[in-house]
Design an enzyme around this catalytic site. Structure first.
Site, mmCIF file in Angstrom:
data_model
loop_
_atom_site.group_PDB
_atom_site.id
_atom_site.type_symbol
_atom_site.label_atom_id
_atom_site.label_comp_id
_atom_site.label_asym_id
_atom_site.label_seq_id
_atom_site.Cartn_x
_atom_site.Cartn_y
_atom_site.Cartn_z
ATOM 1 N N HIS A 1 0.875 -1.189 0.000
ATOM 2 C CA HIS A 1 0.000 0.000 0.000
ATOM 3 C C HIS A 1 0.907 1.233 0.000
ATOM 4 C CE1 HIS A 1 -3.491 2.406 0.567
ATOM 5 N NE2 HIS A 1 -3.869 2.060 1.780
ATOM 6 N N HIS B 1 -2.074 -2.290 -9.884
ATOM 7 C CA HIS B 1 -3.111 -1.737 -9.004
ATOM 8 C C HIS B 1 -4.306 -2.664 -9.016
ATOM 9 C CE1 HIS B 1 -5.836 1.146 -7.149
ATOM 10 N NE2 HIS B 1 -4.732 1.723 -6.705
ATOM 11 N N ASP C 1 2.452 5.770 -6.485
ATOM 12 C CA ASP C 1 3.703 5.739 -5.724
ATOM 13 C C ASP C 1 4.939 5.860 -6.602
ATOM 14 O OD1 ASP C 1 2.695 5.389 -3.056
ATOM 15 O OD2 ASP C 1 1.950 3.471 -3.762
#
Ligand SMILES: CC(C)(COP(=O)(O)OP(=O)(O)OC[C@H]1O[C@@H](n2cnc3c(N)ncnc32)[C@H](O)[C@@H]1OP(=O)(O)O)[C@@H](O)C(=O)NCCC(=O)NCCS
Length: 378
Positions: A219, A258, A309
């Site tokens: 995460h 994802h 990210d």
């Protein structure tokens, strides 16, 4: 259980806050496309939108901005907790503990009423940057820097961290990064927050649990792993061989893939633009060019696209932020989404209590301790 687990595709709440189209790569907060918000809005305005459901009028934004700026200072007790942890806790351990302890003196700690929750949300949004900046300065043996109430949320954080007021492009970049991380539908940490809220536990408990969920490398912890990957690869020339080798070893490339997006994460598109811009102004343009080459390699080898990210790592690095703070900064921004989900959960609550499918041994008689292990010995 026929599915792959991980609650994939399971709808666990009805929410007005945020929606994702994973096929088209669209992210919407309260009806507004995140691209428009990144271009025209500010983190303060987006916080108001996420918490209150509408963009603020000018007087509403003034009042909310003032309330946030006035709530930035830590209580003496929370400041002491941060100082105590600066020497021996890692950044996310510190944040989890400091946010938890911040409830001790919160005047609304025993109320889940909507007004109390809005006040607690505002205070947490305001204080988390102060906690992170104070911790970082203390662990480097530096004095904490007081907030400057005249500065916006993003610029004030960068100033509290470095001691210098950021230039316009750094302040804008960081503000956009905060906007892009502000909410993201039913991700793991948000779900954690909603599960905790559904027991009618309080805002601080829900946010503390969410921070724990965000910390994991699958995460929010991925942004730090991306920077470590860039450092480990070291040069553009090494990218192709290194990515292939990692994929051959069945390793995950952090910052890619994802659960919901099956195309480019729209947040990554925007952050890539900022990373490119900062690279052009930097003496270390290779962090961006290496990132771009990794992106090409992972798309070609695996068909996986960058998520939020991936380009946030080089972007934060260009802003002079240490890698260890990347995930706390994610939390600092996402706190508004978590808080809004807690408020939404409390407004129409039913305990979240799913089921599991039992796959253990069938019913069997209790075996006295003296008799245990005899079957195995026989
Ligand atoms: C985010 C993530 C956990 C979502 O995964 P998910 O929906 O649970 O998908 P799965 O873990 O079931 O993965 C599906 C397949 O894609 C592969 N895969 C997914 N992400 C991958 C990655 N980053 N690198 C390499 N392979 C990856 C898996 O190995 C799996 O392959 P297999 O079917 O051959 O076993 C996953 O993409 C990941 O681990 N990404 C890296 C961590 C990261 O960047 N997290 C931040 C998310 S915003």
């Amino acid at each position: 259980m026929a599915d792959k687990g991980g609650l994939e595709g399971v709808v666990v709440a009805r929410s007005r806050l945020c929606s994702i189209d994973g096929q088209k790569g669209v992210l919407i907060y309260g009806g507004y496309d995140v691209n428009d918000l990144a271009e025209h809005s500010t983190y303060e305005e987006v916080c108001f939108l996420i918490l209150r459901g509408n963009l603020p009028t000018a007087p509403e934004l003034d009042a909310f901005t003032r309330e946030l700026a006035e709530s930035r200072a830590l209580s003496e007790e929370t400041a002491q907790v941060v100082d105590m942890l600066a020497d021996h806790a890692e950044p996310m351990e510190m944040l989890r503990t400091a946010v938890s302890s911040d409830s001790f003196d919160d005047p609304d700690k025993n109320s889940n009423a909507e007004d109390a929750n809005f006040r607690k949300a505002t205070r947490l949004i305001a204080k988390m940057p102060t906690i992170v900046a104070r911790y970082d300065r203390r662990r480097h043996g530096l004095e904490p820097i007081e907030s400057d109430p005249s500065l916006p949320h993003a610029a004030n954080f960068l100033r509290m961290l470095s001691g210098e007021e950021p230039g316009q492009s750094a302040a804008k970049t960081f503000d956009v990064a905060l906007i892009l991380h502000a909410d993201h539908e039913m991700n793991a940490s948000t779900f954690t927050a909603r599960v905790i809220a559904s027991t009618l536990s309080d805002m601080h408990s829900a946010i503390t649990g969410a921070i724990g969920a965000l910390k994991g490398p699958l995460h929010g912890g991925a942004n730090e792993q991306v920077m470590k990957l860039l450092e480990a690869i070291g040069s553009e020339d090494a990218v192709d061989a290194e990515i292939r080798a990692r994929l051959d070893r069945k390793e995950r490339i952090m910052g890619f893939g994802h659960r919901v997006y099956k195309t480019y994460d729209p947040r990554a598109v925007i952050l890539k633009r900022f990373s490119r811009m900062l690279a052009a102004e930097s003496s270390e343009p290779y962090w961006f060019s290496m990132s771009e080459k990794i992106e090409q390699a992972v798309i070609a080898e695996k068909g996986l696209y960058p998520n939020v990210d991936f380009y946030s790592a080089s972007t934060y690095h260009y802003l002079g932020i240490e890698t260890g703070l990347f995930t706390p900064i994610f939390a600092m921004s996402r706190v508004v989404g978590w808080a809004a989900h807690v408020i939404e959960q409390h407004s129409d609550n039913r305990l979240i209590r799913p089921s599991s499918e039992y796959v253990g041994p069938p019913p069997r008689p209790y075996v006295p301790i003296e008799a245990r292990g005899q079957d195995a010995a026989a």
